[in-house]
Design an enzyme around this catalytic site. Structure first.
Site, PDB file in Angstrom:
ATOM      1  N   CYS A   8       0.868  -1.182   0.000  1.00 20.05           N
ATOM      2  CA  CYS A   8       0.000   0.000   0.000  1.00 20.05           C
ATOM      3  C   CYS A   8       0.902   1.228   0.000  1.00 20.05           C
ATOM      4  O   CYS A   8       2.082   1.140  -0.374  1.00 20.05           O
ATOM      5  CB  CYS A   8      -0.979  -0.024   1.177  1.00 20.05           C
ATOM      6  SG  CYS A   8      -0.211  -0.011   2.814  1.00 20.05           S
ATOM      7  N   ASN A  27       2.226   1.442   4.403  1.00 20.12           N
ATOM      8  CA  ASN A  27       2.528   0.185   5.109  1.00 20.12           C
ATOM      9  C   ASN A  27       2.180   0.261   6.596  1.00 20.12           C
ATOM     10  O   ASN A  27       2.861  -0.348   7.439  1.00 20.12           O
ATOM     11  CB  ASN A  27       3.998  -0.236   4.911  1.00 20.12           C
ATOM     12  CG  ASN A  27       4.305  -1.661   5.397  1.00 20.12           C
ATOM     13  OD1 ASN A  27       5.387  -1.935   5.897  1.00 20.12           O
ATOM     14  ND2 ASN A  27       3.364  -2.568   5.253  1.00 20.12           N
ATOM     15  N   CYS A  49      -1.587   0.781   7.352  1.00 18.62           N
ATOM     16  CA  CYS A  49      -3.033   0.497   7.449  1.00 18.62           C
ATOM     17  C   CYS A  49      -3.450  -0.752   6.660  1.00 18.62           C
ATOM     18  O   CYS A  49      -3.732  -1.796   7.237  1.00 18.62           O
ATOM     19  CB  CYS A  49      -3.861   1.692   6.958  1.00 18.62           C
ATOM     20  SG  CYS A  49      -3.586   3.208   7.903  1.00 18.62           S
ATOM     21  N   ARG A  50      -3.503  -0.634   5.333  1.00 15.24           N
ATOM     22  CA  ARG A  50      -4.104  -1.697   4.517  1.00 15.24           C
ATOM     23  C   ARG A  50      -3.214  -2.915   4.358  1.00 15.24           C
ATOM     24  O   ARG A  50      -3.662  -4.058   4.568  1.00 15.24           O
ATOM     25  CB  ARG A  50      -4.486  -1.149   3.132  1.00 15.24           C
ATOM     26  CG  ARG A  50      -5.604  -0.138   3.190  1.00 15.24           C
ATOM     27  CD  ARG A  50      -5.723   0.624   1.884  1.00 15.24           C
ATOM     28  NE  ARG A  50      -4.554   1.481   1.676  1.00 15.24           N
ATOM     29  CZ  ARG A  50      -4.342   2.209   0.591  1.00 15.24           C
ATOM     30  NH1 ARG A  50      -5.216   2.177  -0.405  1.00 15.24           N
ATOM     31  NH2 ARG A  50      -3.258   2.962   0.495  1.00 15.24           N
ATOM     32  N   SER A  51      -1.946  -2.716   3.950  1.00 11.52           N
ATOM     33  CA  SER A  51      -1.120  -3.903   3.673  1.00 11.52           C
ATOM     34  C   SER A  51      -0.783  -4.700   4.933  1.00 11.52           C
ATOM     35  O   SER A  51      -0.760  -5.935   4.876  1.00 11.52           O
ATOM     36  CB  SER A  51       0.131  -3.544   2.851  1.00 11.52           C
ATOM     37  OG  SER A  51       0.988  -2.655   3.521  1.00 11.52           O
ATOM     38  N   ASP A  95      -8.392   3.879   0.962  1.00 11.89           N
ATOM     39  CA  ASP A  95      -7.423   4.256   1.984  1.00 11.89           C
ATOM     40  C   ASP A  95      -8.187   4.739   3.219  1.00 11.89           C
ATOM     41  O   ASP A  95      -8.865   5.754   3.166  1.00 11.89           O
ATOM     42  CB  ASP A  95      -6.546   5.376   1.424  1.00 11.89           C
ATOM     43  CG  ASP A  95      -5.436   5.764   2.374  1.00 11.89           C
ATOM     44  OD1 ASP A  95      -5.488   5.354   3.549  1.00 11.89           O
ATOM     45  OD2 ASP A  95      -4.527   6.473   1.934  1.00 11.89           O
TER      46      ASP A  95
HETATM   47  P1  4NP Z   1      -1.882   2.791   4.012  1.00 14.61           P
HETATM   48  O1  4NP Z   1      -2.582   4.110   4.582  1.00 14.61           O
HETATM   49  O2  4NP Z   1      -1.294   3.134   2.672  1.00 14.61           O
HETATM   50  O3  4NP Z   1      -3.012   1.825   3.906  1.00 14.61           O
HETATM   51  O4  4NP Z   1      -0.835   2.383   5.035  1.00 14.61           O
HETATM   52  C1  4NP Z   1      -1.944   5.353   4.667  1.00 14.61           C
HETATM   53  C2  4NP Z   1      -1.132   5.631   5.730  1.00 14.61           C
HETATM   54  C3  4NP Z   1      -0.534   6.869   5.846  1.00 14.61           C
HETATM   55  C4  4NP Z   1      -0.747   7.826   4.878  1.00 14.61           C
HETATM   56  C5  4NP Z   1      -1.566   7.537   3.803  1.00 14.61           C
HETATM   57  C6  4NP Z   1      -2.155   6.292   3.695  1.00 14.61           C
HETATM   58  N1  4NP Z   1      -0.162   9.109   4.992  1.00 14.61           N
HETATM   59  O5  4NP Z   1      -0.450   9.967   4.150  1.00 14.61           O
HETATM   60  O6  4NP Z   1       0.660   9.324   5.891  1.00 14.61           O
END
Ligand code: 4NP
Length: 154
Positions: free
Chosen positions: A8, A11, A13-15, A120
């Site tokens: 993602c 790294n 939240c989703r992955s 997201d």
């Molecule tokens: P992820 O979510 O890609 O599922 O881990 C996010 C975590 C942090 C951010 C964006 C998406 N950020 O902008 O910091």
């Protein structure tokens, strides 16, 4: 042995959620020897634990594991049979970075259930994380059906 990398943006939240859910499922099935990991295309959260909202979802499902966020590295396509991107922008970033990688080895996470993006959940509330869990679980069930016939790298 089969190896899968979930990717993602951050790294956190989703992955990591996908990683925890697949680890739990492999343990349940007794499919040993798999390598499962996750990584982000961006490095803003490098070295951090997973988001507490992802951790809460995984804990409730008995799927929590110790995580440290990392970026995608140049040898990930060598180390992993299959890379699963959470959304189209993650997929595009990986395709640009690894143009030699075949379409079979780099796919969208939700490809077997219609190919939409995993939204997201970072900016929303905890219900977004529950929704993501449902999407990931449905997709993993479909991937596992396929992998029963042909594991990644097989
Ligand atoms: P992820 O979510 O890609 O599922 O881990 C996010 C975590 C942090 C951010 C964006 C998406 N950020 O902008 O910091």
């Amino acid at each position: 042995m089969p190896s899968v990398l979930f990717v993602c943006l951050g790294n956190i939240c989703r992955s990591p959620m996908a990683e925890g859910l697949l680890r739990r499922e492999l343990a349940r099935r007794g499919w040993s020897g798999w390598t499962v990991d996750s990584a982000g295309t961006a490095g803003h959260h490098e070295g951090e634990d997973m988001d507490p909202r992802t951790a809460a979802v995984l804990r409730r499902g008995g799927a929590h594991y110790a995580h440290r966020a990392r970026r995608v590295t140049d040898d990930d396509p060598v180390r992993f049979d299959l890379m699963l991107a959470m959304d189209g922008s993650n997929l595009q970033a990986l395709r640009r970075r690894f143009p030699e990688l075949s379409g079979a080895r780099l796919q969208l996470m939700l490809e077997p259930v219609g190919g939409a993006d995993v939204p997201d959940p970072w900016y929303g509330g905890p219900e977004g994380f529950e929704e993501v869990q449902g999407l990931l679980q449905r997709a993993l069930d479909a991937w596992l059906d396929r992998w029963e016939a042909t594991p990644p790298g097989g």
